[in-house]
Design a protein around this motif. Structure first.
Motif, PDB file in Angstrom:
ATOM      1  N   LEU A  37      56.620  35.627  72.542  1.00 19.93           N
ATOM      2  CA  LEU A  37      57.537  36.563  72.589  1.00 19.93           C
ATOM      3  C   LEU A  37      57.836  37.364  71.506  1.00 19.93           C
ATOM      4  O   LEU A  37      57.663  36.990  70.370  1.00 19.93           O
ATOM      5  CB  LEU A  37      58.931  36.222  73.098  1.00 19.93           C
ATOM      6  CG  LEU A  37      58.790  35.046  74.255  1.00 19.93           C
ATOM      7  CD1 LEU A  37      60.281  34.562  74.573  1.00 19.93           C
ATOM      8  CD2 LEU A  37      58.731  35.917  75.612  1.00 19.93           C
ATOM      9  N   SER A  38      58.019  38.596  71.596  1.00 21.59           N
ATOM     10  CA  SER A  38      58.768  39.665  70.572  1.00 21.59           C
ATOM     11  C   SER A  38      60.098  39.657  70.766  1.00 21.59           C
ATOM     12  O   SER A  38      60.344  40.020  72.111  1.00 21.59           O
ATOM     13  CB  SER A  38      58.022  41.031  70.340  1.00 21.59           C
ATOM     14  OG  SER A  38      58.664  41.771  69.575  1.00 21.59           O
ATOM     15  N   LEU A  59      56.902  40.067  76.314  1.00 22.50           N
ATOM     16  CA  LEU A  59      55.857  39.183  76.254  1.00 22.50           C
ATOM     17  C   LEU A  59      54.762  39.601  75.332  1.00 22.50           C
ATOM     18  O   LEU A  59      54.301  41.128  75.514  1.00 22.50           O
ATOM     19  CB  LEU A  59      55.245  38.832  77.486  1.00 22.50           C
ATOM     20  CG  LEU A  59      55.746  38.259  78.659  1.00 22.50           C
ATOM     21  CD1 LEU A  59      55.065  38.003  80.054  1.00 22.50           C
ATOM     22  CD2 LEU A  59      55.869  36.682  78.123  1.00 22.50           C
ATOM     23  N   LEU A  60      54.008  38.852  74.378  1.00 22.92           N
ATOM     24  CA  LEU A  60      53.076  39.461  73.410  1.00 22.92           C
ATOM     25  C   LEU A  60      51.761  39.077  74.052  1.00 22.92           C
ATOM     26  O   LEU A  60      51.472  37.821  74.488  1.00 22.92           O
ATOM     27  CB  LEU A  60      53.132  38.995  72.057  1.00 22.92           C
ATOM     28  CG  LEU A  60      54.457  39.338  71.479  1.00 22.92           C
ATOM     29  CD1 LEU A  60      54.605  38.558  70.146  1.00 22.92           C
ATOM     30  CD2 LEU A  60      54.362  40.771  71.176  1.00 22.92           C
ATOM     31  N   THR A  61      50.572  39.872  73.777  1.00 16.21           N
ATOM     32  CA  THR A  61      49.320  39.373  74.009  1.00 16.21           C
ATOM     33  C   THR A  61      48.857  38.913  72.590  1.00 16.21           C
ATOM     34  O   THR A  61      49.477  39.049  71.856  1.00 16.21           O
ATOM     35  CB  THR A  61      48.526  40.763  74.294  1.00 16.21           C
ATOM     36  OG1 THR A  61      48.293  41.501  73.174  1.00 16.21           O
ATOM     37  CG2 THR A  61      48.879  41.374  75.413  1.00 16.21           C
ATOM     38  N   ALA A  67      49.103  40.782  65.185  1.00 17.06           N
ATOM     39  CA  ALA A  67      49.298  42.122  64.364  1.00 17.06           C
ATOM     40  C   ALA A  67      50.940  41.762  63.832  1.00 17.06           C
ATOM     41  O   ALA A  67      51.009  42.074  62.534  1.00 17.06           O
ATOM     42  CB  ALA A  67      49.714  43.327  65.425  1.00 17.06           C
ATOM     43  N   TYR A  68      51.894  41.050  64.521  1.00 16.64           N
ATOM     44  CA  TYR A  68      52.983  40.826  64.063  1.00 16.64           C
ATOM     45  C   TYR A  68      52.997  39.673  62.946  1.00 16.64           C
ATOM     46  O   TYR A  68      53.506  39.633  61.880  1.00 16.64           O
ATOM     47  CB  TYR A  68      53.927  40.114  65.118  1.00 16.64           C
ATOM     48  CG  TYR A  68      54.820  41.462  65.666  1.00 16.64           C
ATOM     49  CD1 TYR A  68      55.122  42.347  65.176  1.00 16.64           C
ATOM     50  CD2 TYR A  68      54.910  41.237  67.048  1.00 16.64           C
ATOM     51  CE1 TYR A  68      55.924  43.343  65.777  1.00 16.64           C
ATOM     52  CE2 TYR A  68      55.516  42.182  68.092  1.00 16.64           C
ATOM     53  CZ  TYR A  68      56.072  43.261  67.416  1.00 16.64           C
ATOM     54  OH  TYR A  68      56.784  44.222  67.787  1.00 16.64           O
ATOM     55  N   TYR A  69      51.802  38.729  63.390  1.00 11.18           N
ATOM     56  CA  TYR A  69      51.596  37.502  62.297  1.00 11.18           C
ATOM     57  C   TYR A  69      51.171  38.105  60.887  1.00 11.18           C
ATOM     58  O   TYR A  69      51.788  37.620  59.911  1.00 11.18           O
ATOM     59  CB  TYR A  69      50.459  36.851  63.053  1.00 11.18           C
ATOM     60  CG  TYR A  69      50.080  35.748  62.093  1.00 11.18           C
ATOM     61  CD1 TYR A  69      50.515  34.335  61.780  1.00 11.18           C
ATOM     62  CD2 TYR A  69      48.739  36.101  61.455  1.00 11.18           C
ATOM     63  CE1 TYR A  69      49.815  33.480  61.025  1.00 11.18           C
ATOM     64  CE2 TYR A  69      47.920  34.878  60.477  1.00 11.18           C
ATOM     65  CZ  TYR A  69      48.736  33.771  60.401  1.00 11.18           C
ATOM     66  OH  TYR A  69      48.308  32.731  59.644  1.00 11.18           O
ATOM     67  N   GLU A  70      50.201  39.067  61.024  1.00 15.07           N
ATOM     68  CA  GLU A  70      49.743  39.533  59.704  1.00 15.07           C
ATOM     69  C   GLU A  70      50.770  40.453  59.008  1.00 15.07           C
ATOM     70  O   GLU A  70      50.744  40.301  57.755  1.00 15.07           O
ATOM     71  CB  GLU A  70      48.377  40.559  60.185  1.00 15.07           C
ATOM     72  CG  GLU A  70      47.182  39.650  60.433  1.00 15.07           C
ATOM     73  CD  GLU A  70      46.857  38.981  59.363  1.00 15.07           C
ATOM     74  OE1 GLU A  70      46.782  39.149  58.226  1.00 15.07           O
ATOM     75  OE2 GLU A  70      46.085  37.743  59.963  1.00 15.07           O
ATOM     76  N   CYS A  96      47.220  32.893  66.953  1.00 16.66           N
ATOM     77  CA  CYS A  96      46.333  33.932  66.839  1.00 16.66           C
ATOM     78  C   CYS A  96      44.914  33.980  67.377  1.00 16.66           C
ATOM     79  O   CYS A  96      44.522  34.956  67.890  1.00 16.66           O
ATOM     80  CB  CYS A  96      46.123  34.055  65.040  1.00 16.66           C
ATOM     81  SG  CYS A  96      47.227  34.713  64.466  1.00 16.66           S
ATOM     82  N   GLY A  97      45.001  32.861  68.282  1.00 18.94           N
ATOM     83  CA  GLY A  97      43.750  32.773  69.210  1.00 18.94           C
ATOM     84  C   GLY A  97      42.387  32.408  68.592  1.00 18.94           C
ATOM     85  O   GLY A  97      41.935  31.795  67.720  1.00 18.94           O
TER      86      GLY A  97
END
Length: 97
Positions: A37-38, A59-61, A67-70, A96-97
């Motif tokens: 989540l954002s 909901l975040l993909t 992108a938020y993590y970076e 991050c997948g």
């Protein structure tokens, strides 16, 4: 991002950015059922002493999360969240997948 209606039970992983001039705080969390989540928290004033946070959940993909993590990693917010015990570097990187 897909906006969710209502309140969501979640655990904040890390702050992404604060926008004090807009009374806005954007963080990333994981819901009780494991969704990323954002969380956009806007402080609304109902008077001089009554400041109410209004949270909007999205909901975040995986790509949006990455992108938020970076961004949080670059601006030191991820490291701060780890020091505060909100998450670990391993957990945050895992999403991050």
């Amino acid at each position: 991002m897909t906006k969710l209606n209502g309140t969501v039970s979640y655990r904040e992983l890390f702050l992404v950015k604060k926008y004090p001039e807009e009374h806005l705080r954007i963080s990333v969390g994981v819901s009780a059922d494991g969704r990323l989540l954002s969380v956009h928290e806007h402080i609304e004033s109902a008077g001089i002493t009554d400041m109410q946070p209004v949270r909007t959940f999205y909901l975040l993909t995986t790509e949006e999360y990455r992108a938020y993590y970076e961004k949080a990693k670059r601006n030191g917010k991820l490291e701060k969240a780890v020091k505060q015990g909100k998450t670990t570097f391993e957990e945050a990187a895992h999403f991050c997948g």
